[in-house]
Design a protein around this motif. Structure first.
Motif, PDB file in Angstrom:
ATOM      1  N   MET A 100      26.560   1.442 -44.432  1.00 33.95           N
ATOM      2  CA  MET A 100      27.449   1.033 -45.438  1.00 33.95           C
ATOM      3  C   MET A 100      26.869   0.170 -46.424  1.00 33.95           C
ATOM      4  N   SER A 101      27.036   0.477 -47.632  1.00 34.67           N
ATOM      5  CA  SER A 101      26.253  -0.195 -48.813  1.00 34.67           C
ATOM      6  C   SER A 101      27.026  -1.518 -48.953  1.00 34.67           C
ATOM      7  N   ASN A 102      26.249  -2.511 -49.810  1.00 38.25           N
ATOM      8  CA  ASN A 102      26.844  -3.719 -50.420  1.00 38.25           C
ATOM      9  C   ASN A 102      28.162  -3.467 -51.120  1.00 38.25           C
ATOM     10  N   GLN A 103      27.962  -2.321 -51.789  1.00 35.36           N
ATOM     11  CA  GLN A 103      28.966  -2.101 -52.903  1.00 35.36           C
ATOM     12  C   GLN A 103      30.103  -1.830 -52.107  1.00 35.36           C
ATOM     13  N   ASP A 104      30.058  -1.099 -50.784  1.00 33.76           N
ATOM     14  CA  ASP A 104      31.132  -0.911 -50.145  1.00 33.76           C
ATOM     15  C   ASP A 104      31.802  -1.903 -49.584  1.00 33.76           C
ATOM     16  N   LEU A 105      31.123  -3.146 -49.286  1.00 36.33           N
ATOM     17  CA  LEU A 105      31.689  -4.264 -48.676  1.00 36.33           C
ATOM     18  C   LEU A 105      31.831  -5.310 -49.567  1.00 36.33           C
ATOM     19  N   SER A 106      31.862  -5.075 -51.164  1.00 41.71           N
ATOM     20  CA  SER A 106      32.019  -6.093 -52.145  1.00 41.71           C
ATOM     21  C   SER A 106      33.570  -6.655 -51.930  1.00 41.71           C
ATOM     22  N   ALA A 107      34.479  -5.983 -51.268  1.00 39.83           N
ATOM     23  CA  ALA A 107      35.869  -6.641 -51.398  1.00 39.83           C
ATOM     24  C   ALA A 107      36.143  -7.726 -50.519  1.00 39.83           C
ATOM     25  N   TRP A 108      35.137  -7.537 -49.406  1.00 42.75           N
ATOM     26  CA  TRP A 108      35.416  -8.582 -48.542  1.00 42.75           C
ATOM     27  C   TRP A 108      34.842 -10.065 -49.128  1.00 42.75           C
ATOM     28  N   LEU A 109      33.986  -9.966 -49.959  1.00 43.72           N
ATOM     29  CA  LEU A 109      33.625 -11.398 -50.553  1.00 43.72           C
ATOM     30  C   LEU A 109      34.723 -12.283 -51.261  1.00 43.72           C
ATOM     31  N   GLY A 110      34.840 -13.414 -50.604  1.00 43.84           N
ATOM     32  CA  GLY A 110      35.856 -14.581 -51.253  1.00 43.84           C
ATOM     33  C   GLY A 110      37.065 -14.338 -50.430  1.00 43.84           C
ATOM     34  N   LYS A 111      37.247 -13.468 -49.273  1.00 44.34           N
ATOM     35  CA  LYS A 111      38.411 -13.487 -48.345  1.00 44.34           C
ATOM     36  C   LYS A 111      38.542 -14.900 -47.847  1.00 44.34           C
ATOM     37  N   THR A 112      39.684 -15.155 -47.646  1.00 42.40           N
ATOM     38  CA  THR A 112      39.873 -16.503 -46.901  1.00 42.40           C
ATOM     39  C   THR A 112      40.998 -16.296 -45.868  1.00 42.40           C
ATOM     40  N   GLU A 113      40.837 -17.255 -44.736  1.00 42.62           N
ATOM     41  CA  GLU A 113      41.805 -17.197 -43.641  1.00 42.62           C
ATOM     42  C   GLU A 113      41.887 -18.811 -43.380  1.00 42.62           C
ATOM     43  N   GLN A 114      42.994 -18.890 -42.760  1.00 38.45           N
ATOM     44  CA  GLN A 114      43.615 -20.537 -42.549  1.00 38.45           C
ATOM     45  C   GLN A 114      44.039 -20.465 -41.011  1.00 38.45           C
ATOM     46  N   ALA A 115      43.527 -21.508 -40.348  1.00 41.49           N
ATOM     47  CA  ALA A 115      43.953 -21.773 -38.736  1.00 41.49           C
ATOM     48  C   ALA A 115      44.269 -23.407 -38.763  1.00 41.49           C
ATOM     49  N   VAL A 116      45.474 -23.434 -37.948  1.00 41.11           N
ATOM     50  CA  VAL A 116      45.798 -25.034 -37.866  1.00 41.11           C
ATOM     51  C   VAL A 116      45.851 -25.293 -36.214  1.00 41.11           C
ATOM     52  N   ASP A 117      45.479 -26.412 -36.003  1.00 48.59           N
ATOM     53  CA  ASP A 117      45.524 -26.553 -34.422  1.00 48.59           C
ATOM     54  C   ASP A 117      45.838 -28.078 -34.460  1.00 48.59           C
ATOM     55  N   ASP A 118      46.486 -28.425 -33.515  1.00 51.78           N
ATOM     56  CA  ASP A 118      46.849 -29.781 -33.114  1.00 51.78           C
ATOM     57  C   ASP A 118      45.951 -30.710 -32.042  1.00 51.78           C
ATOM     58  N   LEU A 119      44.609 -30.044 -31.988  1.00 50.23           N
ATOM     59  CA  LEU A 119      43.855 -30.720 -31.245  1.00 50.23           C
ATOM     60  C   LEU A 119      44.335 -31.287 -29.856  1.00 50.23           C
ATOM     61  N   GLY A 120      45.335 -30.667 -29.235  1.00 50.19           N
ATOM     62  CA  GLY A 120      45.988 -31.418 -28.096  1.00 50.19           C
ATOM     63  C   GLY A 120      45.179 -31.545 -26.745  1.00 50.19           C
ATOM     64  N   SER A 121      46.050 -32.461 -26.007  1.00 46.84           N
ATOM     65  CA  SER A 121      45.177 -32.911 -24.745  1.00 46.84           C
ATOM     66  C   SER A 121      44.861 -32.039 -23.669  1.00 46.84           C
ATOM     67  N   GLY A 122      45.617 -30.917 -23.685  1.00 44.23           N
ATOM     68  CA  GLY A 122      45.300 -29.976 -22.608  1.00 44.23           C
ATOM     69  C   GLY A 122      44.139 -29.393 -22.807  1.00 44.23           C
ATOM     70  N   GLN A 123      43.695 -28.573 -23.986  1.00 42.40           N
ATOM     71  CA  GLN A 123      42.625 -28.283 -24.414  1.00 42.40           C
ATOM     72  C   GLN A 123      41.479 -29.106 -24.337  1.00 42.40           C
ATOM     73  N   ILE A 124      41.451 -30.418 -24.840  1.00 46.29           N
ATOM     74  CA  ILE A 124      40.634 -31.277 -24.570  1.00 46.29           C
ATOM     75  C   ILE A 124      40.019 -31.498 -23.421  1.00 46.29           C
ATOM     76  N   LYS A 125      41.092 -31.804 -22.208  1.00 46.15           N
ATOM     77  CA  LYS A 125      40.649 -31.405 -20.875  1.00 46.15           C
ATOM     78  C   LYS A 125      39.984 -30.647 -20.463  1.00 46.15           C
ATOM     79  N   ARG A 126      40.118 -29.430 -20.920  1.00 49.03           N
ATOM     80  CA  ARG A 126      39.360 -28.174 -20.564  1.00 49.03           C
ATOM     81  C   ARG A 126      38.010 -28.264 -21.022  1.00 49.03           C
ATOM     82  N   VAL A 127      37.922 -28.716 -22.505  1.00 48.93           N
ATOM     83  CA  VAL A 127      36.474 -28.720 -22.915  1.00 48.93           C
ATOM     84  C   VAL A 127      35.575 -30.058 -22.252  1.00 48.93           C
TER      85      VAL A 127
END
Length: 275
Positions: free
Chosen positions: A1-28
């Protein structure tokens, strides 16, 4: 697959939100043998990799256990995916128990030819915000390589270290790190897949796990250091359950070289600037 074929992906964005909660902190914390931190306390360095996951149903995973490609990340069919390295800037700590967000932007795509065949390099910029402030900025390098034998050749000789720690990459440690990062990549737990499909002799230790252990070994040796930038790059895989070491040396008063190694030599290198 060429760079030209993939140019549509440049600049794509994605957002995620997390409460950094105590349950996950205990596991980490349990995974790293640390004490859980209280709400409002700074999140230890690189623990942000254990949050902000976007859970994907099993039906949405590819054969390797990663989310199927062609959504946020470009398609790279029949290639093996590797997190090759990252460059991280620390502006201020994320605080436990307070909602934070991650904005991800696909900034670079490049096809190259390497010793193992065609390689697709993808760079994603992650920006982590909390209370209206930019806390961490990271550029993550992902490499997709054509199916081929992995590089298991010896690495460079290990320099003399000013500090070092030994790590036993047990099956439990690899399982727990996969769990807290919600990472279903099969090279870390599925031995028949690891051996028969990707050609490794045993389970592969996660690159970001190695980097986290390496940076925290530095912080135990230099407890007053204030981190500014940290970058790491994988050189060769570390295979469980073989022991490995993390360590490093100061090259200036605020600059350190870090590495991870086993009896086969250097496997990961890292660079750190701190105050």
């Amino acid at each position: 697959m060429s760079n030209q074929d993939l140019s549509a992906w440049l600049g794509k964005t994605e957002q995620a939100v997390d409460d950094l909660g105590s349950g996950q902190i205990k596991r980490v914390a349990a995974t790293f043998g640390a004490q859980p931190i209280m709400p409002g306390a700074p999140l230890p360095a690189l623990w942000h990799w254990c949050f902000f996951q976007d859970p994907v149903a099993e039906s949405g995973l590819g054969a390797d256990g990663h989310p199927a490609r062609g959504g946020f990340l470009p398609p790279a069919d029949n290639r093996n995916r590797m997190w090759a390295g990252s460059r991280v800037e620390f502006f201020q700590s994320l605080l436990a128990g307070i909602e934070a967000s991650r904005l991800s932007t696909l900034t670079h795509i490049e096809e190259k030819v390497g010793r193992s065949g065609q390689l697709l390099f993808v760079t994603v910029r992650h920006e982590f915000f909390q209370n209206g402030h930019l806390c961490i900025r990271e550029e993550q390098d992902i490499v997709y390589r054509e199916a081929s034998a992995p590089n298991l050749a010896p690495g460079n000789a290990v320099p003399a270290a000013q500090w070092n720690e030994s790590v036993s990459p047990t099956a439990v440690l690899l399982f727990r790190y996969s769990a807290i990062t919600f990472n279903a990549h099969r090279i870390h737990y599925d031995v028949p897949y690891v051996v028969d499909v990707e050609g490794y002799p045993e389970k592969v230790v996660h690159g970001p796990l190695i980097a986290t252990l390496n940076l925290h070994a530095f912080l135990r040796a230099h407890p007053t250091a204030q981190l500014r930038t940290f970058s790491f790059r994988g050189v060769r895989p570390l295979i469980a359950p073989q022991l490995f070491e993390v360590g490093g040396t100061l090259v200036e008063s605020n600059h350190a070289h870090l590495w991870a190694s086993n009896e086969g030599g250097i496997a990961q290198v890292a660079d750190l600037i701190f105050d």
